[in-house]
Write a protein that holds these residues in place. Structure first.
Motif, short mmCIF file in Angstrom:
data_model
loop_
_atom_site.label_atom_id
_atom_site.label_comp_id
_atom_site.label_asym_id
_atom_site.label_seq_id
_atom_site.Cartn_x
_atom_site.Cartn_y
_atom_site.Cartn_z
N HIS A 96 -21.12 -58.54 39.17
CA HIS A 96 -22.43 -59.01 38.67
C HIS A 96 -22.59 -60.46 39.13
O HIS A 96 -21.83 -61.34 38.72
CB HIS A 96 -22.47 -58.93 37.14
N ASN A 97 -23.53 -60.68 40.05
CA ASN A 97 -23.74 -62.01 40.65
C ASN A 97 -22.44 -62.56 41.28
O ASN A 97 -22.12 -63.74 41.16
CB ASN A 97 -24.25 -63.02 39.61
N GLY A 98 -21.68 -61.66 41.93
CA GLY A 98 -20.45 -62.07 42.60
C GLY A 98 -19.24 -62.16 41.70
O GLY A 98 -18.12 -62.39 42.18
N ARG A 99 -19.43 -61.99 40.39
CA ARG A 99 -18.32 -62.08 39.44
C ARG A 99 -17.79 -60.68 39.18
O ARG A 99 -18.54 -59.74 38.92
CB ARG A 99 -18.83 -62.70 38.14
N LEU A 100 -16.46 -60.53 39.27
CA LEU A 100 -15.83 -59.22 39.10
C LEU A 100 -15.95 -58.74 37.65
O LEU A 100 -15.59 -59.45 36.72
CB LEU A 100 -14.35 -59.31 39.50
N LEU A 101 -16.47 -57.51 37.48
CA LEU A 101 -16.59 -56.92 36.14
C LEU A 101 -15.57 -55.80 35.91
O LEU A 101 -15.02 -55.67 34.84
CB LEU A 101 -18.00 -56.36 35.94
N GLY A 102 -15.40 -54.95 36.94
CA GLY A 102 -14.52 -53.80 36.73
C GLY A 102 -14.33 -53.03 38.03
O GLY A 102 -14.60 -53.53 39.12
N ILE A 103 -13.89 -51.80 37.88
CA ILE A 103 -13.56 -50.96 39.03
C ILE A 103 -13.95 -49.52 38.73
O ILE A 103 -13.89 -49.07 37.59
CB ILE A 103 -12.05 -51.06 39.35
N ILE A 104 -14.41 -48.82 39.76
CA ILE A 104 -14.67 -47.38 39.67
C ILE A 104 -13.79 -46.69 40.71
O ILE A 104 -13.84 -47.05 41.89
CB ILE A 104 -16.15 -47.04 39.93
N THR A 105 -13.00 -45.72 40.27
CA THR A 105 -12.15 -44.97 41.20
C THR A 105 -12.68 -43.56 41.34
O THR A 105 -13.54 -43.12 40.58
CB THR A 105 -10.70 -44.92 40.67
#
Length: 791
Positions: free
Chosen positions: A760-769
């Motif tokens: 979100h706006n270059g900030r890491l939120l999470g991951i989807i595998t």
């Protein structure tokens, strides 16, 4: 198929651990291409890449994007060098030609093995009925070829071939002789099936089943080590002959795809280009799947289309050409061996003389409806039985299960001549068009008063059914019920078992019954408005063999949901080129009817049953969820495990790796900013640190780990930093938290991703595998999400 083997290799705890952030390793690790093919820069730059960096562990998904990037870099390097010297130019030419050479070898090896399997299976099948006195290695047909005593009517009888009753009792007539032959038939069936299941269990557990569900999963990028190995090839080849010869309701066509893929995988190790690149190897395996169908049916074009439509996940134009070439070589090799002894490549050659009429489309569509209903019923029944096998004590006794089913099959099959013969022989009999010289029971018509009333060429005009035909129809009706029931419990047992021939047999029986019914209807009602104008008395109007052919295609289509490739296979298989429209009508109807009960074919159903991580490209994602709804960590979960680009020590990194079981870690600027920098594989991280401790001086737990381009300044008494920027993917795939999931699923399918980072706006939120997506889709479909990946 193979589920209990996996649980032997990985205990329950390991399965949960491997589930972590799924195969949470570098999904698009193009660092290999962008950072010098991935050698770690450990204190002093190393000239050679570390062994093991960029490779994958068992039961993990490959990174398609990284593999393609590695191959592009390799090709670019070879092309640049080729301009510098003649030796380099020759190396470049040999590299370009290696793919075609590999296809040639795959075609030759697969064709030779298929020919051997056909000959051996025919010989062992005939051994259940008797033995050749002039040489036990001759099958029944070859034994009687040169016999002067054999007549046309009794061409299967010759003094050189004796049944077991003749050998043991001296006579082939009477009740006692029948019982002896019956018992010997059951004995050989039990012996062959016992040997098959024992060899599979003892030497190659992966050799069981069809193999196509696992091949589809492997071609989608999943790694199952040993599944395409040399032991699997050897045992599958031997046990396939034994399983087919035992009389079980199974075919050799699906397993031949597995055999061809084993050949391709083994031959890939001869070429560095394919040995070291998983994506390139899968291109070869796609071509090998085409080769498998080509040698199974003698249908090279249908094989290519089968690989494209049914099996392959990634099928570029180059693979299409090479598949075509490999299928051609395999078909030529099989034709040279001539396993059927008729100088023809196809399995069931037919010569129908009468054209089909537009009115006949109605019964063809009816056969399509039957095929669709049978396909849907079979999939549900077989999956229910296989699930019962997995969840009850039945699955703990595979040898006993195979022996019981083999005994039951032999016991019920022997009294009926149509179930006693092999599946391929039965289909060939049902496809047959009755001619003047035919002595088959299916041609037991009453002779017309005027013998000049014949149809076109060697075919006969429509005639009233005689006693022989009525007997045959009753036997076929019983054979239909028997085949439908026994195939449900046979497919999925711990022996090599294909589904093409049993499915086609069910459809061919139904089609022949309908065809004879239509023939009699036309004979007795040729003046009615339906038949008037195109079916005159004394004409050959209806061809029952054509109905059998259409029914076979309809049932096979209902079970597998194949369409284009199936029609091409059928007309290549039979040589009936002018009957494409009936085949298309029945196949399409079959698919529509079967899809009304569920869109999964039998192979997709078994993939889901076994919990393989497979994103079906044909399945549409229609839910309106966003990536933020699917990504991890969830609101209640612990924070995402990340590495910082500098500031962490070797000891801290090792502690993080030890305390988690994820397959990779995002790299961020700092814990506070969470700005995404890149992504690192767990495997590459461990190999690099271990290598640095062994080969580099001064690397200790207090050494700083940095992922920046320039090493930071450190105190004079501090250990030197460990630079690992070389193993980091600098451009991992990312989506925003508000990206619709249908777009994300498409990205995963088309690019073959393992995971995608959410920002979100270059900030890491999470991951989807990939596993997260499969779990989400399972939840939407009200299925158990924990069944994905492993059971």
């Amino acid at each position: 198929m193979g589920w209990e083997i996996w649980t032997k290799q990985l205990d329950e705890e390991e399965l949960v651990e491997n589930g972590g952030y799924e195969e949470y390793s570098s999904s698009s690790s193009r660092a290999a291409g962008m950072n010098g093919n991935g050698p770690s820069k450990l204190v002093d730059p190393l000239e050679d890449p570390l062994p093991g960096v960029g490779t994958y562990e068992d039961f993990n998904t490959i990174d398609w994007v990284r593999e393609k990037s590695k191959d592009r870099d390799r090709h670019r390097e070879i092309t640049n060098k080729s301009r510098q010297s003649t030796v380099a130019l020759l190396h470049s030419v040999s590299d370009a030609f290696s793919g075609w050479l590999l296809m040639l070898l795959v075609g030759l090896m697969s064709g030779a093995l298929a020919g051997g399997i056909d000959i051996a299976a025919h010989w062992l099948t005939d051994m259940k009925g008797g033995v050749c006195l002039i040489g036990f290695w001759f099958n029944h047909e070859h034994c009687c070829w040169k016999s002067n005593e054999a007549t046309f009517q009794d061409r299967d009888r010759c003094p050189q071939w004796q049944s077991w009753a003749e050998l043991i009792t001296g006579t082939s007539e009477g009740a006692f002789a029948y019982i002896v032959n019956y018992l010997m038939y059951i004995f050989w069936a039990l012996l062959f099936s016992f040997l098959a299941v024992t060899l599979v269990r003892a030497f190659a557990p992966y050799a069981c089943g069809s193999g196509i569900p696992e091949i589809k999963t492997i071609l989608s990028g999943f790694i199952i080590r040993g599944y395409l190995g040399k032991w699997t090839l050897i045992i599958k080849t031997i046990t396939l002959v034994l399983a087919v010869s035992s009389g079980l309701s199974l075919g050799k066509e699906g397993p031949l795809v597995h055999v061809a893929c084993c050949c391709a995988n083994i031959l890939c190790h001869l070429f560095t280009k394919y040995r070291k690149n998983e994506a390139k190897r899968r291109e070869v395996l796609s071509a090998a799947a085409a080769v498998g169908v080509s040698v199974a049916f003698g249908a090279p074009i249908g094989g290519v289309l089968f690989s494209l439509e049914e099996v392959s996940y990634y099928f570029p134009l180059k693979t299409l050409w090479r598949s075509f070439f490999a299928a051609l070589v395999a078909a030529f090799t099989l034709r040279s061996i001539n396993p059927f002894g008729n100088s023809r490549l196809v399995l069931f050659y037919v010569e129908f003389h009468a054209p089909w009429h537009l009115v006949e489309l109605a019964p063809f569509v009816l056969l399509g409806i039957f095929g669709g209903l049978w396909g849907a019923l079979f999939i549900r029944a077989n999956i229910a039985w296989c699930r019962r096998r997995k969840t009850t004590r039945l699955g703990h006794y595979p040898v006993i299960e195979v022996l019981v089913v083999a005994a039951l099959t032999a016991l019920l099959a022997y009294p009926n001549s149509y179930t006693r013969m092999s599946g391929a022989e039965l289909i060939s009999e049902l496809f047959n068009d009755c001619s003047l010289l035919d002595s088959s029971q299916l041609c037991g018509y009453k002779q017309p008063a005027n013998t000049s009333e014949t149809g076109v060429g060697n075919s006969l005009a429509d005639r009233p059914a005689g006693a022989g035909l009525y007997t045959a129809l009753w036997q076929l009706a019983l054979a239909l019920v028997f085949k439908m029931m026994i195939t449900v419990i046979t497919f999925g047992m711990k022996v090599p078992s294909g589904l093409f021939i049993p499915s086609m047999a069910v459809g061919a029986i139904a089609g022949r019954l309908l065809g004879v019914g239509m023939e009699q209807l036309a004979y007795y009602n040729h003046d009615s408005f339906i038949f008037k104008g195109w079916c005159s008395p004394g004409a050959d109007c209806i061809t029952p063999g054509l109905y059998a052919m259409v029914g076979a295609a309809a049932c096979l289509g209902g079970v597998t949901r194949m369409t284009v490739s199936l029609v091409v296979i059928m007309f290549e298989l039979t040589g009936g080129l002018e009957y494409i429209v009936p085949l298309m009508a029945a196949t399409m109807t079959s698919k529509w009817v079967a899809d009304a009960f569920g869109r999964e074919g039998i192979y997709e159903a078994h993939i889901r049953l076994n919990g393989y991580p497979f994103l079906e490209p044909k399945e549409e994602f229609e839910h309106s969820s966003l990536t933020v709804d699917v990504m991890r960590p969830k609101r209640s979960d612990p924070a995402l495990a990340v590495l910082t680009q500098e500031g962490m020590t070797v000891g801290q990194v090792e502690a993080l790796v030890e305390s988690t079981h994820y397959s990779g870690f995002p790299v961020v600027v700092s814990q506070e900013s969470q700005r995404l920098v890149g992504f690192v594989l767990r495997r590459d991280l461990l190999i690099s640190i271990d290598n640095a401790r062994k080969r580099q001086e001064g690397v200790v737990s207090a050494s700083q780990v940095v992922f920046t381009e320039h090493a930071p300044s450190v105190a004079a008494d501090a250990p030197p930093p460990l630079r690992l920027r070389g193993i980091m993917d600098l451009s991992p795939f990312t989506v925003t938290d508000h990206t619709p999931m249908d777009i994300t699923v498409d990205i995963f399918r088309k690019l073959g991703l393992r995971q995608c980072l959410v920002t979100h706006n270059g900030r890491l939120l999470g991951i989807i595998t990939k596993k997260d997506i499969l779990k989400h889709m399972a939840q939407i479909a009200n299925r158990d999400p924990d069944s994905i990946l492993f059971n």
